[in-house]
Scaffold this motif. Structure first.
Motif, PDB file in Angstrom:
ATOM      1  N   ALA A 221       0.427  -1.378   0.324  1.00 47.27           N
ATOM      2  CA  ALA A 221      -0.544   0.194  -0.206  1.00 47.27           C
ATOM      3  C   ALA A 221       1.170   1.072  -0.070  1.00 47.27           C
ATOM      4  O   ALA A 221       2.058   1.276   0.628  1.00 47.27           O
ATOM      5  N   THR A 222       0.692   1.840  -1.071  1.00 48.43           N
ATOM      6  CA  THR A 222       1.025   3.394  -0.853  1.00 48.43           C
ATOM      7  C   THR A 222       0.440   4.547  -1.260  1.00 48.43           C
ATOM      8  O   THR A 222      -0.748   4.224  -1.438  1.00 48.43           O
ATOM      9  N   ALA A 223       0.937   5.687  -1.309  1.00 51.40           N
ATOM     10  CA  ALA A 223       0.125   7.030  -0.890  1.00 51.40           C
ATOM     11  C   ALA A 223       0.885   7.712  -1.739  1.00 51.40           C
ATOM     12  O   ALA A 223       2.069   7.537  -2.005  1.00 51.40           O
ATOM     13  N   ALA A 224      -0.040   8.903  -2.897  1.00 50.13           N
ATOM     14  CA  ALA A 224       1.210  10.454  -2.993  1.00 50.13           C
ATOM     15  C   ALA A 224       2.146  10.832  -1.670  1.00 50.13           C
ATOM     16  O   ALA A 224       1.850  10.568  -0.404  1.00 50.13           O
ATOM     17  N   LEU A 273       2.181  -3.846  -8.400  1.00 57.10           N
ATOM     18  CA  LEU A 273       2.556  -4.867  -6.985  1.00 57.10           C
ATOM     19  C   LEU A 273       2.301  -3.411  -5.515  1.00 57.10           C
ATOM     20  O   LEU A 273       2.696  -4.269  -4.693  1.00 57.10           O
ATOM     21  N   ILE A 274       2.301  -2.510  -6.040  1.00 58.77           N
ATOM     22  CA  ILE A 274       2.156  -1.347  -5.304  1.00 58.77           C
ATOM     23  C   ILE A 274       0.850   0.003  -5.432  1.00 58.77           C
ATOM     24  O   ILE A 274       0.140  -1.600  -7.299  1.00 58.77           O
ATOM     25  N   SER A 275       0.216   0.182  -5.109  1.00 59.12           N
ATOM     26  CA  SER A 275      -1.468   0.590  -5.074  1.00 59.12           C
ATOM     27  C   SER A 275      -0.913   1.060  -5.950  1.00 59.12           C
ATOM     28  O   SER A 275      -0.612   2.038  -6.807  1.00 59.12           O
ATOM     29  N   PRO A 276      -2.450   0.633  -7.136  1.00 56.80           N
ATOM     30  CA  PRO A 276      -2.564   1.259  -8.219  1.00 56.80           C
ATOM     31  C   PRO A 276      -3.307   2.753  -8.768  1.00 56.80           C
ATOM     32  O   PRO A 276      -2.625   3.295 -10.015  1.00 56.80           O
ATOM     33  N   THR A 284      -3.970  10.624   1.736  1.00 49.39           N
ATOM     34  CA  THR A 284      -3.009   8.210   2.767  1.00 49.39           C
ATOM     35  C   THR A 284      -4.578   8.043   3.153  1.00 49.39           C
ATOM     36  O   THR A 284      -4.963   6.999   3.909  1.00 49.39           O
ATOM     37  N   LYS A 285      -5.834   8.267   2.805  1.00 54.86           N
ATOM     38  CA  LYS A 285      -6.958   7.964   2.990  1.00 54.86           C
ATOM     39  C   LYS A 285      -7.707   6.814   2.132  1.00 54.86           C
ATOM     40  O   LYS A 285      -8.226   5.790   3.282  1.00 54.86           O
ATOM     41  N   GLN A 286      -7.276   6.270   1.188  1.00 52.02           N
ATOM     42  CA  GLN A 286      -7.340   5.614   0.768  1.00 52.02           C
ATOM     43  C   GLN A 286      -6.735   4.108   1.246  1.00 52.02           C
ATOM     44  O   GLN A 286      -7.054   3.310   1.419  1.00 52.02           O
ATOM     45  N   ALA A 287      -5.150   5.179   0.920  1.00 55.40           N
ATOM     46  CA  ALA A 287      -4.538   3.448   2.215  1.00 55.40           C
ATOM     47  C   ALA A 287      -5.066   3.400   3.196  1.00 55.40           C
ATOM     48  O   ALA A 287      -5.088   2.039   3.292  1.00 55.40           O
ATOM     49  N   ASP A 288      -4.993   3.840   4.008  1.00 54.43           N
ATOM     50  CA  ASP A 288      -6.148   3.785   4.751  1.00 54.43           C
ATOM     51  C   ASP A 288      -6.812   2.953   5.355  1.00 54.43           C
ATOM     52  O   ASP A 288      -6.987   1.761   5.506  1.00 54.43           O
ATOM     53  N   ALA A 289      -7.774   3.100   4.454  1.00 51.06           N
ATOM     54  CA  ALA A 289      -8.831   2.014   3.781  1.00 51.06           C
ATOM     55  C   ALA A 289      -8.565   0.613   3.754  1.00 51.06           C
ATOM     56  O   ALA A 289      -9.031  -0.225   4.036  1.00 51.06           O
ATOM     57  N   ASP A 290      -7.807   0.690   3.098  1.00 49.67           N
ATOM     58  CA  ASP A 290      -7.567  -0.277   2.304  1.00 49.67           C
ATOM     59  C   ASP A 290      -6.521  -0.867   3.196  1.00 49.67           C
ATOM     60  O   ASP A 290      -6.977  -2.644   3.228  1.00 49.67           O
ATOM     61  N   VAL A 291      -5.302  -0.733   3.992  1.00 51.65           N
ATOM     62  CA  VAL A 291      -4.664  -1.338   4.801  1.00 51.65           C
ATOM     63  C   VAL A 291      -6.085  -1.971   6.196  1.00 51.65           C
ATOM     64  O   VAL A 291      -6.355  -3.467   6.862  1.00 51.65           O
ATOM     65  N   THR A 292      -7.139  -1.165   6.491  1.00 48.67           N
ATOM     66  CA  THR A 292      -7.511  -1.418   7.929  1.00 48.67           C
ATOM     67  C   THR A 292      -9.433  -2.244   7.317  1.00 48.67           C
ATOM     68  O   THR A 292      -9.688  -3.070   8.110  1.00 48.67           O
ATOM     69  N   ASN A 293      -8.882  -2.246   5.605  1.00 50.93           N
ATOM     70  CA  ASN A 293     -10.230  -3.617   5.009  1.00 50.93           C
ATOM     71  C   ASN A 293      -9.415  -4.549   5.074  1.00 50.93           C
ATOM     72  O   ASN A 293      -9.939  -5.887   4.401  1.00 50.93           O
ATOM     73  N   GLY A 294      -7.923  -5.236   5.572  1.00 51.48           N
ATOM     74  CA  GLY A 294      -7.358  -6.224   5.666  1.00 51.48           C
ATOM     75  C   GLY A 294      -6.552  -6.897   3.686  1.00 51.48           C
ATOM     76  O   GLY A 294      -6.424  -7.591   3.582  1.00 51.48           O
ATOM     77  N   TYR A 299       3.691  -2.092   3.987  1.00 47.64           N
ATOM     78  CA  TYR A 299       3.063  -0.852   3.666  1.00 47.64           C
ATOM     79  C   TYR A 299       4.190  -0.415   4.743  1.00 47.64           C
ATOM     80  O   TYR A 299       5.303  -0.642   5.584  1.00 47.64           O
ATOM     81  N   ALA A 300       4.610   1.130   4.528  1.00 50.55           N
ATOM     82  CA  ALA A 300       5.472   1.784   5.398  1.00 50.55           C
ATOM     83  C   ALA A 300       5.102   3.191   5.410  1.00 50.55           C
ATOM     84  O   ALA A 300       4.301   3.697   4.455  1.00 50.55           O
ATOM     85  N   ALA A 301       4.869   3.330   7.251  1.00 50.20           N
ATOM     86  CA  ALA A 301       4.967   5.043   7.339  1.00 50.20           C
ATOM     87  C   ALA A 301       4.828   5.164   8.434  1.00 50.20           C
ATOM     88  O   ALA A 301       6.459   4.470   9.211  1.00 50.20           O
TER      89      ALA A 301
END
Length: 530
Positions: A221-224, A273-276, A284-294, A299-301
């Motif tokens: 999972a990545t974000a801008a 292999l990383i967030s499309p 990071t709203k989408q990345a957070d959602a992806d992580v918390t939805n399993g 990921y790196a944070a």
């Protein structure tokens, strides 16, 4: 601009445990005595002196009077009375603190003790002779303060060889962290990866075998570009051996190996292999959602991210089997796991030249360095503000005048950033306990993560002088930097080389070269004096 070095906080305790200046005509370096007279016995007498001290107004819901609460009452009882002084706290909106300080300094109305996290702002005030130099005051009235902070921390508050500010001591230095789904590894019979090649194979396995059996699996999972979900440790693992000067002064875009790092990320993106859609995720709203939805395997944070309620609570609800563990996978050619950590300093406290109470101000900061005083200001009363568990204070949420308006009362304890219990292990355990809120597994996750994410850490080089070119071009370069990262990662592989060279040239022409040249100049001047 980094220097290699091995170096080792709402909830009440959660995150502790990240213009011209007027004067009053005094000459630089001149000390100022309190207006209170001193009797033969050494006890102050006469009319009380008012010492003004800045405090951030964070707009916390239900907060008490920032100048009249349990903590300010303690200050005036324990420090004010013995020194025939009244300590008056001056609220400054946290979100406007730099603008407000500029106005107060220009009008000679800044509090006797003012502070900011903006080191460049302090340097500007010092450069225009708007601050007291504090060396003599510290020598006479600040020995306890000097002993607590130490020379390394104090060095961040110097300008032109003189002490112009008192940096707070940062007790936890970890910054970024990396985390992987251990339960996914176990399902696939894979070990925890220890280098880039092993991580790549693991990401491919996550993509192809989808061990979580989720819709839309995301290996990484990545974000801008931003504070969270960064690529920093990965990029640094590609950097080749450099001299200290080259490492410190060269823009990252020109560091040997940097191009290869982004080429590797480009490969990962094109292999899904990383967030499309990471480039569209600016918050990071989408990345957070992806992580918390399993959905996410790696990921790196921030080093404490999976322990925070923002992540762990919804993750527990959506994917109770998920088990993230900290991991070190980005090993460089020298066998080290380079990662950036915080400098040892935090907030900068200073005394404006308009102050008539410089001596009393230093005495106040020196008093705060007393371990008993610091503990009370950070943790309050046992049974009221905290309870002790295995010697570690666990916070008890409060309202009214007992409430702390900032984590660990950091706005009232400006000489320290983070819990201070005497050693790093206890400080980490205190922070971990606050994060864990009784869950022992999260305590261990926090302590393990801190240890991993300070291994082979380096902090930024302390120039001690502002880079004027960076002040001029910094905003432009910062915006360009984010755009460059996004464009390079999503580029077609065949176009990567030419695009990298083109973007780096544009970056250097837009001010990057000027910043780098001034870095070299400042570095050589600083090191020549050492």
């Amino acid at each position: 601009m980094k220097k290699t070095a091995a170096i080792l906080f709402s909830m009440t305790l959660l995150a502790g445990v990240a213009a011209g200046c007027g004067g009053n005509g005094n000459k630089s370096g001149e000390t100022s005595s309190s207006e209170a007279s001193t009797a033969a016995s050494g006890a102050p007498s006469g009319a009380p002196v008012t010492l003004t001290v800045e405090v951030f107004d964070r707009g916390v819901q239900g907060q008490p009077d920032l100048n009249n609460n349990k903590w300010t009452q303690y200050v005036n009882e324990k420090f004010g009375k013995p020194n025939n002084a009244i300590v008056e706290f001056v609220p400054v909106p946290r979100s406007q603190e730099v603008d407000k300080l500029n106005v107060l300094m220009a009008a000679n109305q800044a509090p006797d003790i003012s502070f900011t996290y903006d080191g460049t702002l302090v340097t500007r005030f010092a450069k225009s002779k708007g601050l007291y130099t504090l060396d003599e005051l510290l020598e006479q009235h600040g020995q306890q303060l000097k002993s607590y902070l130490g020379e390394k921390v104090l060095s961040y508050g110097k300008y032109d060889g003189k002490q112009v500010s008192i940096p707070g001591k940062r007790t936890l230095l970890a910054w970024n962290g990396m985390f992987i789904r251990k339960d996914w590894l176990d399902k696939l019979g894979l070990p925890v990866p220890t280098n880039r090649d092993e991580l790549y194979e693991t990401l491919v396995a996550f993509r192809d075998k989808n061990p979580g059996n989720v819709n839309g699996v995301i290996p990484w999972a990545t974000a801008a570009a931003g504070m969270n979900y960064t690529f920093g440790n990965l990029v640094q693992s590609f950097w080749k051996t450099m001299s200290e000067e080259e490492f410190v002064t060269t823009t990252n875009w020109l560091k040997p190996g940097n191009k290869e790092a982004y080429q590797w990320l480009n490969k990962l993106y094109n292999e899904k292999l990383i967030s499309p859609d990471f480039a569209l995720d600016k918050t990071t709203k989408q990345a957070d959602a992806d992580v918390t939805n399993g959905k996410v395997g790696f990921y790196a944070a921030n080093w404490d991210y999976p322990m925070t309620q923002k992540i762990r609570v919804p993750l527990k609800q959506n994917a109770p089997e998920a088990n993230y563990v900290p991991v070190d996978t980005f090993k460089n050619d020298e066998g080290k796991y380079l990662k950036e950590v915080y400098n040892e300093n935090g907030i900068f406290s200073f005394i404006p030249k308009s102050s008539k109470n410089a001596e009393l101000a230093i005495k106040y900061l020196n008093w705060m360095a007393d371990p008993e005083v610091m503990f009370f200001l950070q943790f309050g009363e046992e049974g009221v503000n905290h309870k002790l568990v295995d010697g570690i204070p666990h916070g008890i949420a409060q309202t009214g005048e007992n409430m702390q308006m900032s984590n660990l009362n950091m706005d009232y304890t400006v000489i320290v950033n983070g819990a201070e219990l005497g050693d790093t292990d206890k400080n980490v355990r205190t922070y971990a306990a606050a994060l864990a809120a009784g869950d022992k597994s999260y305590e261990k996750l926090a302590t393990d993560s801190y240890k991993i994410n300070t291994t082979d850490g380096y902090s930024s080089f302390n120039y001690g002088v502002p880079n004027e070119a960076n002040i001029k071009y910094g905003k432009t370069l910062g915006d360009m930097n984010k755009q460059m990262i996004d464009r390079l990662i999503v580029a077609k592989p065949a176009e990567f080389d030419a695009l990298y060279d083109k973007l780096v040239k544009e970056y250097m022409d837009a001010g990057g070269k000027a910043v780098q040249e001034e870095n070299v100049k400042n570095y050589r001047e600083v090191t020549a004096k050492q």
